[in-house]
Design a protein around this motif. Structure first.
Motif, mmCIF file in Angstrom:
data_model
loop_
_atom_site.group_PDB
_atom_site.id
_atom_site.type_symbol
_atom_site.label_atom_id
_atom_site.label_comp_id
_atom_site.label_asym_id
_atom_site.label_seq_id
_atom_site.Cartn_x
_atom_site.Cartn_y
_atom_site.Cartn_z
ATOM 1 N N ILE A 1 0.836 -1.448 -0.039
ATOM 2 C CA ILE A 1 -0.024 -0.080 -0.042
ATOM 3 C C ILE A 1 1.056 1.218 0.008
ATOM 4 C CG2 ILE A 1 -1.724 1.301 0.991
ATOM 5 C CD1 ILE A 1 -2.776 -1.323 0.065
ATOM 6 N N SER A 2 0.539 2.174 -0.758
ATOM 7 C CA SER A 2 1.062 3.429 -0.730
ATOM 8 C C SER A 2 -0.221 4.405 -0.294
ATOM 9 C CB SER A 2 1.719 3.859 -1.977
ATOM 10 O OG SER A 2 2.763 3.262 -2.317
ATOM 11 N N GLU A 3 -0.080 5.271 0.708
ATOM 12 C CA GLU A 3 -1.175 5.944 1.109
ATOM 13 C C GLU A 3 -0.739 7.499 1.413
ATOM 14 O OE1 GLU A 3 -3.721 4.056 3.516
ATOM 15 O OE2 GLU A 3 -2.225 4.636 5.535
ATOM 16 N N GLY A 4 -1.513 8.399 1.514
ATOM 17 C CA GLY A 4 -1.185 9.820 2.016
ATOM 18 C C GLY A 4 -2.026 10.815 1.419
ATOM 19 N N GLN A 5 -1.565 12.064 1.475
ATOM 20 C CA GLN A 5 -2.265 13.296 0.699
ATOM 21 C C GLN A 5 -1.539 13.656 -0.291
ATOM 22 O OE1 GLN A 5 -2.267 15.760 4.200
ATOM 23 N NE2 GLN A 5 -4.339 15.178 4.976
ATOM 24 N N MET A 6 -2.553 14.024 -1.223
ATOM 25 C CA MET A 6 -2.032 14.744 -2.364
ATOM 26 C C MET A 6 -2.398 16.105 -2.477
ATOM 27 S SD MET A 6 -0.104 13.607 -5.021
ATOM 28 C CE MET A 6 -0.649 11.909 -5.230
ATOM 29 N N ALA A 7 -1.750 17.184 -2.575
ATOM 30 C CA ALA A 7 -1.981 18.317 -2.392
ATOM 31 C C ALA A 7 -1.704 19.333 -3.676
ATOM 32 C CB ALA A 7 -1.258 19.294 -1.439
ATOM 33 N N ARG A 8 -2.697 19.887 -4.400
ATOM 34 C CA ARG A 8 -2.480 20.950 -5.291
ATOM 35 C C ARG A 8 -2.614 22.046 -4.987
ATOM 36 N NH1 ARG A 8 -3.599 20.380 -11.175
ATOM 37 N NH2 ARG A 8 -4.767 18.336 -10.846
ATOM 38 N N GLN A 9 -1.547 22.963 -5.199
ATOM 39 C CA GLN A 9 -1.561 24.388 -4.781
ATOM 40 C C GLN A 9 -1.088 25.353 -6.055
ATOM 41 O OE1 GLN A 9 0.719 24.743 -1.271
ATOM 42 N NE2 GLN A 9 2.005 23.165 -1.979
ATOM 43 N N THR A 10 -1.465 26.694 -5.996
ATOM 44 C CA THR A 10 -0.627 27.581 -6.905
ATOM 45 C C THR A 10 0.120 28.265 -6.063
ATOM 46 O OG1 THR A 10 -3.118 27.682 -7.748
ATOM 47 C CG2 THR A 10 -1.441 29.556 -8.447
ATOM 48 N N PRO B 1 8.768 33.597 -10.716
ATOM 49 C CA PRO B 1 9.230 34.996 -11.435
ATOM 50 C C PRO B 1 8.378 34.791 -12.754
ATOM 51 C CG PRO B 1 10.943 33.976 -10.294
ATOM 52 C CD PRO B 1 9.861 32.897 -10.027
ATOM 53 N N GLN B 2 8.147 33.405 -13.382
ATOM 54 C CA GLN B 2 7.503 33.417 -14.282
ATOM 55 C C GLN B 2 5.849 33.420 -14.210
ATOM 56 O OE1 GLN B 2 9.758 31.110 -13.391
ATOM 57 N NE2 GLN B 2 11.267 32.110 -14.446
ATOM 58 N N GLY B 3 5.210 33.699 -13.213
ATOM 59 C CA GLY B 3 3.945 33.895 -12.728
ATOM 60 C C GLY B 3 3.284 32.690 -11.969
ATOM 61 N N PRO B 4 2.076 32.647 -11.604
ATOM 62 C CA PRO B 4 1.500 31.688 -10.984
ATOM 63 C C PRO B 4 1.675 30.126 -11.700
ATOM 64 C CG PRO B 4 -0.031 33.422 -11.312
ATOM 65 C CD PRO B 4 1.068 33.914 -12.262
ATOM 66 N N GLN B 5 1.967 29.228 -11.068
ATOM 67 C CA GLN B 5 2.103 28.002 -11.467
ATOM 68 C C GLN B 5 1.559 26.960 -10.494
ATOM 69 O OE1 GLN B 5 6.098 26.882 -12.530
ATOM 70 N NE2 GLN B 5 6.154 28.296 -14.273
ATOM 71 N N GLU B 6 0.907 26.020 -11.152
ATOM 72 C CA GLU B 6 0.309 25.072 -10.080
ATOM 73 C C GLU B 6 1.512 23.874 -9.700
ATOM 74 O OE1 GLU B 6 -4.101 24.262 -10.453
ATOM 75 O OE2 GLU B 6 -2.949 23.266 -11.868
ATOM 76 N N GLN B 7 1.295 23.305 -8.586
ATOM 77 C CA GLN B 7 2.457 22.485 -7.967
ATOM 78 C C GLN B 7 1.580 21.345 -7.257
ATOM 79 O OE1 GLN B 7 6.203 23.764 -5.873
ATOM 80 N NE2 GLN B 7 5.141 23.057 -4.106
ATOM 81 N N ILE B 8 1.827 20.041 -7.492
ATOM 82 C CA ILE B 8 1.358 19.000 -6.857
ATOM 83 C C ILE B 8 2.252 18.413 -5.928
ATOM 84 C CG2 ILE B 8 0.307 16.643 -6.798
ATOM 85 C CD1 ILE B 8 -0.848 17.522 -9.691
ATOM 86 N N GLU B 9 1.841 18.304 -4.603
ATOM 87 C CA GLU B 9 2.735 17.875 -3.506
ATOM 88 C C GLU B 9 2.161 16.367 -3.083
ATOM 89 O OE1 GLU B 9 4.859 18.747 0.890
ATOM 90 O OE2 GLU B 9 3.512 20.047 -0.114
ATOM 91 N N ASP B 10 3.190 15.063 -3.253
ATOM 92 C CA ASP B 10 2.771 14.055 -2.712
ATOM 93 C C ASP B 10 3.125 13.856 -1.067
ATOM 94 O OD1 ASP B 10 2.197 11.311 -1.869
ATOM 95 O OD2 ASP B 10 3.262 10.575 -3.561
#
Length: 331
Positions: free
Chosen positions: A299-308, A312-321
């Motif tokens: 099993i692999s389990e946890g939280q997946m977080a998507r944040q903006t 310097p190039q502007g807003p970018q989305e990032q996903i953290e496991d």
């Protein structure tokens, strides 16, 4: 589609073949693969202790391969609990999975099942690196690819000059660390030795054993080469074609664990969490199970977080496991 679906199918196979079924599935879901590893051994001990000594064990196997030493240890562990080992392959048992199959008295293959070459690849702390995003990642080095490079220089190109051969070896050692090359040739010798020992119980002809080992280790060419049951029979392996009913059961078992582990769906974190939110996740990436012991999953389990985030190039989305657990657990 889980163990409750598969259990009655295992029970039918056990009754019809006078056997005990143990399943071992390492996931090949793209992006979330797992491999045969030493972490399965203690769990197999518990499952086999529950079964106890028995005349026959049927290992249902699905894998792309993994650690050679773990595969060797596993097949010998299972054989201490039974007089006869058969391997059931609904779909594929590649690389280290093929090595396990060589130790079986019988290999049952469906018409879509595949074995593969057993030439190992070595991932080493001093191995070659390639870019992986913003980092460098170590890549595996194929044992037979290195051997093939040297053989091509000596035999295909017929280079005899010692100085030229020396420069070719020097160039190779500039690309692959000399200690890695030493481990590669050691692994090449080891895999042939292990395959020969496993075959020795079932193939009495020494020339035939050598022919099988040569083909699986080198003569088949690419590590991606697949061997169907007809070619396996021609090679000299003891392969059985399942009856229509047995084939149907093996196919249903494969469909069940494939659906549970989502093997046909690439793993994509982008589809797991909406923008600027956090979602819990759990993935079953491996399975070990039997009728008596129940089902265990890697099993692999946890939280997946998507944040903006602002860059310097502007807003970018990032996903953290944010992984909180990874390992074997009863399902």
């Amino acid at each position: 589609m889980d163990f409750a679906t598969r259990k009655p199918l295992y029970e039918q196979i056990e009754q019809e073949r006078a056997t005990k079924v143990v399943s071992y599935v390492t996931g090949d879901r793209r992006g979330a693969e797992t491999q045969i590893g030493a972490d399965c051994i203690d769990l197999f001990v518990d499952v086999l202790d529950e079964i106890g000594p028995t005349e026959r064990i049927s290992l249902l196997l699905h894998t792309n391969g993994g650690n050679t030493a773990a595969a060797w240890r596993l097949v010998n562990l299972i054989k201490t609990f039974c007089d006869e080992l058969e391997v059931l392959i609904p779909y594929k048992a590649m690389s280290a999975g093929t090595l396990i199959s060589l130790g079986a008295h019988r290999i049952v293959m469906t018409k879509q099942a595949a074995l593969g070459p057993i030439d190992p690849s070595l991932t080493h702390p001093l191995g070659p690196q390639v870019p992986n995003g913003n980092q460098l990642a170590r890549i595996p080095v194929s044992v037979e690819a290195v051997r093939g490079y040297i053989d091509a220089a000596q035999h295909d190109l017929a280079i005899k000059d010692d100085e030229v051969l020396g420069s070719i070896l020097n160039e190779l050692s500039n690309k692959v660390h000399p200690l890695v090359l030493g481990e590669i040739f050691r692994s090449r010798t080891q895999i042939r030795f292990l395959a020969e020992k496993l075959l020795n119980e079932h193939v009495s002809d020494a020339d035939k054993r050598k022919e099988i080992v040569d083909f699986l280790c080198a003569d088949s060419g690419s590590h991606d080469y697949t061997i169907n049951r007809r070619e396996g029979l021609a090679l000299g392996l003891n392969i059985e074609k399942p009856s229509a009913d047995f084939y149907s059961r093996l196919k249903d078992i494969h469909k069940s664990y494939s659906a549970q582990m989502k093997l046909a769906e690439p793993y994509d974190p982008n589809t797991m969490v909406p923008a600027n939110t956090t979602s819990q996740y759990q993935m079953v990436r491996g399975i070990i199970e039997s009728v008596g012991s129940g089902s265990f999953g890697f099993i692999s389990e946890g939280q997946m977080a998507r944040q903006t985030i602002d860059t310097p190039q502007g807003p970018q989305e990032q996903i953290e496991d944010r992984r909180t657990f990874e390992g074997w657990r009863q399902l």
